[in-house]
Structure formats: structure tokens, C-alpha cells
Design a protein around this motif. Sequence first.
Motif, short mmCIF file in Angstrom:
data_model
loop_
_atom_site.label_atom_id
_atom_site.label_comp_id
_atom_site.label_asym_id
_atom_site.label_seq_id
_atom_site.Cartn_x
_atom_site.Cartn_y
_atom_site.Cartn_z
N VAL A 38 0.83 -1.20 0.00
CA VAL A 38 0.00 0.00 0.00
C VAL A 38 0.87 1.25 0.00
O VAL A 38 0.56 2.24 -0.67
N SER A 39 1.98 1.21 0.72
CA SER A 39 2.91 2.33 0.72
C SER A 39 3.49 2.53 -0.67
O SER A 39 3.63 3.67 -1.13
N GLY A 40 3.83 1.47 -1.34
CA GLY A 40 4.32 1.57 -2.72
C GLY A 40 3.29 2.15 -3.66
O GLY A 40 3.61 2.96 -4.54
N PHE A 41 2.03 1.76 -3.47
CA PHE A 41 0.95 2.34 -4.28
C PHE A 41 0.83 3.83 -4.02
O PHE A 41 0.64 4.62 -4.96
N ILE B 8 3.19 5.85 -3.03
CA ILE B 8 4.35 6.51 -3.65
C ILE B 8 4.13 6.65 -5.15
O ILE B 8 4.43 7.70 -5.74
N ALA B 9 3.61 5.61 -5.78
CA ALA B 9 3.31 5.69 -7.21
C ALA B 9 2.26 6.75 -7.49
O ALA B 9 2.36 7.50 -8.48
N LEU B 10 1.25 6.85 -6.63
CA LEU B 10 0.23 7.89 -6.78
C LEU B 10 0.85 9.27 -6.66
O LEU B 10 0.52 10.18 -7.43
N THR B 11 1.76 9.43 -5.73
CA THR B 11 2.42 10.71 -5.54
C THR B 11 3.26 11.08 -6.76
O THR B 11 3.24 12.22 -7.22
N VAL B 12 3.99 10.11 -7.27
CA VAL B 12 4.85 10.36 -8.44
C VAL B 12 4.02 10.72 -9.65
O VAL B 12 4.39 11.60 -10.44
N THR C 148 -4.34 17.48 -4.48
CA THR C 148 -5.05 16.64 -3.52
C THR C 148 -4.50 15.21 -3.54
O THR C 148 -4.25 14.63 -2.49
N PHE C 149 -4.33 14.67 -4.74
CA PHE C 149 -3.79 13.31 -4.84
C PHE C 149 -2.34 13.26 -4.37
O PHE C 149 -1.90 12.28 -3.78
N PHE C 150 -1.59 14.33 -4.64
CA PHE C 150 -0.22 14.39 -4.16
C PHE C 150 -0.18 14.37 -2.64
O PHE C 150 0.61 13.64 -2.04
N LEU C 151 -1.03 15.14 -2.01
CA LEU C 151 -1.08 15.18 -0.55
C LEU C 151 -1.53 13.84 0.04
O LEU C 151 -0.92 13.34 0.99
N VAL C 152 -2.56 13.25 -0.55
CA VAL C 152 -3.04 11.95 -0.08
C VAL C 152 -1.96 10.89 -0.26
O VAL C 152 -1.74 10.04 0.62
N GLY C 153 -1.26 10.93 -1.39
CA GLY C 153 -0.20 9.97 -1.64
C GLY C 153 0.94 10.11 -0.65
O GLY C 153 1.47 9.11 -0.14
N CYS C 154 1.33 11.35 -0.34
CA CYS C 154 2.41 11.58 0.62
C CYS C 154 2.02 11.10 2.02
O CYS C 154 2.80 10.41 2.69
N ALA D 229 1.81 7.28 2.05
CA ALA D 229 3.12 6.64 1.98
C ALA D 229 3.82 6.69 3.32
O ALA D 229 4.39 5.70 3.78
N VAL D 230 3.75 7.84 3.97
CA VAL D 230 4.40 7.97 5.29
C VAL D 230 3.70 7.09 6.32
O VAL D 230 4.35 6.36 7.07
N PHE D 231 2.37 7.13 6.34
CA PHE D 231 1.63 6.35 7.33
C PHE D 231 1.87 4.85 7.16
O PHE D 231 2.23 4.15 8.12
N PHE D 232 1.67 4.36 5.94
CA PHE D 232 1.82 2.91 5.74
C PHE D 232 3.27 2.47 5.80
O PHE D 232 3.55 1.33 6.18
#
Length: 90
Positions: free
Chosen positions: A18-21, A23-27, A36-42, A45-48
Motif C-alpha cells: 500500500v505504501s508503494g501504491f 508513492i506511485a500515486l504521488t509520483v 489533492t492526490f499528491f497530498l493523499v499519496g504523501c 506513503a508515510v503512514f503505511f
Amino acid sequence: MARHPVTLLAPVALCAAVSGFCIALTVRAFPRGADTFFLVGCIGAVFFGLRALIEARRAWPKFRTDSAHLTALRRSVPFTRINLPKDDIR
């Protein structure tokens, strides 16, 4: 022991995936300006990523002891193949 020791590491693998997903969403979201997607992805990624580390630290000692126990069981001589010393035939 009812379960295989690898099942202890399943939550770690799930959190890492899930963390990898995330990170991919953030990239993917950063160059497109999707803040919004960048913030959710960051945040995801940190949480998971942190949850994966916490779960790994919690499950690793039990995993090692269970794996060592299974290895010892595999290496021990089974009761069906006891090699008793044979009497001298002379």
C-alpha cells in the motif's frame, strides 16, 4: 504451532504494498498538478511506511523463533528412522 511463521509477515507485506501504491500515486500526481492526490499519496506513503516498520519490528522476533523451531523439527531424527548400532556379526 497452527500457522506457518510467514503469516506473521503478511501485514508487513500488505503495508509495504500500500505504501508503494501511495508513492506511485504521488509520483504520478506531482507533474500533473493534482495537489489533492499528491497530498493523499504523501500522507499514505508515510503512514503505511511507518506501520510496516512497526509491524516488522513487532513480528520479526516471533518469526525468527518460529522459523528456528521449524528448522529444528526438520533436522531432528524422525521416530520412524532410528538408526540403532548393529551388533558385530563376527
